[in-house]
Design a protein around this motif. Structure first.
Motif, short mmCIF file in Angstrom:
data_model
loop_
_atom_site.label_atom_id
_atom_site.label_comp_id
_atom_site.label_asym_id
_atom_site.label_seq_id
_atom_site.Cartn_x
_atom_site.Cartn_y
_atom_site.Cartn_z
N UNK A 388 47.94 45.92 45.94
CA UNK A 388 47.02 45.44 44.91
C UNK A 388 46.60 46.55 43.95
N UNK A 389 46.66 47.81 44.38
CA UNK A 389 46.24 48.92 43.53
C UNK A 389 47.12 48.99 42.29
N UNK A 390 48.43 48.93 42.49
CA UNK A 390 49.36 49.01 41.36
C UNK A 390 49.18 47.81 40.42
N UNK A 391 49.02 46.62 41.01
CA UNK A 391 48.87 45.44 40.15
C UNK A 391 47.57 45.50 39.37
N UNK A 392 46.50 45.94 40.00
CA UNK A 392 45.20 46.01 39.33
C UNK A 392 45.27 46.90 38.10
N UNK A 393 45.96 48.04 38.24
CA UNK A 393 46.07 48.96 37.11
C UNK A 393 46.93 48.35 36.00
N UNK A 394 48.03 47.69 36.41
CA UNK A 394 48.88 47.04 35.40
C UNK A 394 48.12 45.91 34.71
N UNK A 395 47.37 45.12 35.46
CA UNK A 395 46.67 43.98 34.88
C UNK A 395 45.62 44.43 33.87
N UNK A 396 44.98 45.55 34.12
CA UNK A 396 44.00 46.07 33.15
C UNK A 396 44.69 46.40 31.84
N UNK A 397 45.89 46.98 31.91
CA UNK A 397 46.66 47.27 30.69
C UNK A 397 47.13 45.97 30.05
#
Length: 480
Positions: A388-397
């Motif tokens: 979820x860490x990687x997705x959370x950062x991508x989703x913010x972008x």
């Protein structure tokens, strides 16, 4: 990794690393052996190297304590300590047993529990190892992170009895100026020095009040535990919290309908250049993996981001004829890579009719036929084990690139929106709470809620099918 590259004293016994050190000549008669060893309880070389350094310091402390008990003068102890491994001033203690020629060694209870011998690090380890406290992986990670920062600021070798109100206020003040992710941005810089940078440079983003209070709350829970265990008489950090300027209800907001329209009409859904760097550019490719499904699952199930990202393919099942997400820490393969926020988080969530219409089960079947274990194996496993860490950062972008970003909104806004949609659909509160994993029941009687096995899947499906977002049209997704 070949054994020749391992630090001195580190060895692999079966699949578990151990640390072994020579007993100084002046203590061999006391110990009755020539070496002491400690199981590091890990098969990870990188973790074993860190634990090995910790073990060296702890064993060094034990040797020093034996000399002190024996009555050696300070100068004699200092001279003898040159024969040891490790540096006592940076010592950290743990509850992992020390073994001498297959005999378990431990300091005497009187020495071990003497107030001036109990360091902050030793108490921290006992607290984290306490079997009476059950913590999920994320909670444990938060405590470990807090421990690292607290010991950096206060000092792990500081006796627990020496931690005063002034010590805690100093910790509080340092945290107030601590830059976000300081250990990544300023490598080899102490927390105190990083905080000095954050205080002097207004452009440096520091941790927000919520995170600061979370650090202090977790440290306070350690001290409360130490009081209960009678290591200290009181908690000197009590009440040290920064006043929140934002009301809890205003910290996160649901996405507006306009934001949802922009999210689900973005190139990821309508056609992008590619699923990687070109996700925000128009093209002919429609995303197929996590970047397509995770947001839709959040919108139509209300599940937490980590609950979705950690799903196994086997977690999507037909239960009594109803297609469901099975949100659980358990794995049919016996894996241990999942975690939940609390007991109420373990649940089944029927798939919303729109997810079925969009072909989610076809996606699951393709993953199953390919032999995939994780449903979203296109997400990298983060350094802490959370996809979820990687997705959370991508989703913010992604929110920024799709012009859907707004204050107080993030992926968790889907969960807020789901709760509002359930209210507007007049779904029974007890059912909503169970669907979202918010609590064990309706709040009237935990004892009553513990009886039975819960709602039938069909009842939950009938409820979740009522979830809708007036003004949001997803029919264009059916044409892909």
């Amino acid at each position: 990794m070949g054994h020749k590259r391992w630090p001195r004293g580190l060895s692999l016994r079966g699949s578990t690393f151990q640390f072994r050190v020579r007993v100084p000549a002046d203590l061999r008669a006391d110990f009755g052996c020539s070496h002491v060893k400690r199981s590091l309880r890990t098969d990870s070389p990188s973790l074993a190297m860190r634990l090995g350094r910790q073990a060296a310091a702890e064993i060094d402390i034990m040797f020093e304590e034996r000399r002190r008990v024996a009555g050696l003068a300070f100068e004699e102890r200092l001279l003898a300590s040159n024969d040891n491994v490790g540096v006592a001033s940076t010592a950290r203690r743990s509850s992992i047993a020390i073994v001498c020629d297959d005999r378990v060694l431990s300091p005497s209870r009187e020495t071990e529990n003497r107030p001036d011998a109990l360091t902050l690090s030793a108490i921290y380890q006992r607290y984290l190892d306490d079997p009476t406290r059950r913590r999920c992986a994320r909670t444990m990670l938060a405590h470990v992170t807090t421990r690292r920062v607290v010991e950096d600021i206060i000092g792990g070798a500081t006796p627990i009895a020496d931690i005063t109100r002034e010590t805690c206020r100093d910790l509080f003040e340092v945290l107030r100026s601590l830059p976000v992710n300081y250990n990544k941005k300023y490598s080899n810089v102490s927390a105190r020095d990083a905080a000095a940078m954050g205080k002097s440079d207004q452009k440096v983003r520091t941790i927000n009040p919520t995170n600061l209070n979370a650090y202090m709350a977790r440290f306070g829970s350690l001290l409360n535990w130490a009081v209960a265990e009678e290591y200290i008489g009181r908690n000197p950090s009590k009440g040290l919290q920064l006043a929140e300027t934002v009301h809890p209800l205003d910290r996160r907001r649901p996405f507006s309908i306009e934001q949802l329209r922009r999210i689900f009409s973005a190139p990821v859904y309508s056609g992008c250049k590619d699923e990687q760097a070109g996700y925000a550019l128009p093209g002919s490719t429609v995303a197929t993996g996590a970047r397509y499904w995770v947001a839709l699952l959040g919108l139509l199930s209300g599940a937490r981001l980590n609950e979705i990202c950690q799903l196994d393919v086997a977690d999507i099942r037909l239960i009594e004829g109803v297609a469901c997400l099975v949100i659980s820490e358990e794995s049919v393969t016996g894996g241990r890579d999942k975690s939940l926020k609390n007991k109420a988080s373990a649940r089944i969530v029927p798939l919303h009719p729109i997810l079925l219409q969009l072909g989610f089960m076809d996606f699951v079947d393709r993953k199953r036929r390919s032999g995939a274990f994780k449903l979203f194996d296109d997400l990298p496993e983060g350094a802490k084990g959370f996809r979820s860490v990687a997705f959370s950062r991508w989703f913010a972008r992604f929110l920024v690139r799709s012009s859907a970003s707004a204050p107080q909104t993030c992926y968790h806004s889907f969960r807020h929106g789901f709760r509002d949609a359930a209210r507007n659909a007049r779904i029974d509160r007890d059912i909503v709470l169970r669907l979202g994993g918010w609590t064990t029941g309706g709040g009237q009687s935990e004892a009553a809620d513990a009886y039975g096995v819960g709602y039938h899947p069909q009842v939950l499906y009938d409820a979740i099918a009522k979830i809708e977002y007036p003004g949001l049209d997803l029919t264009h997704l059916l044409q892909r």
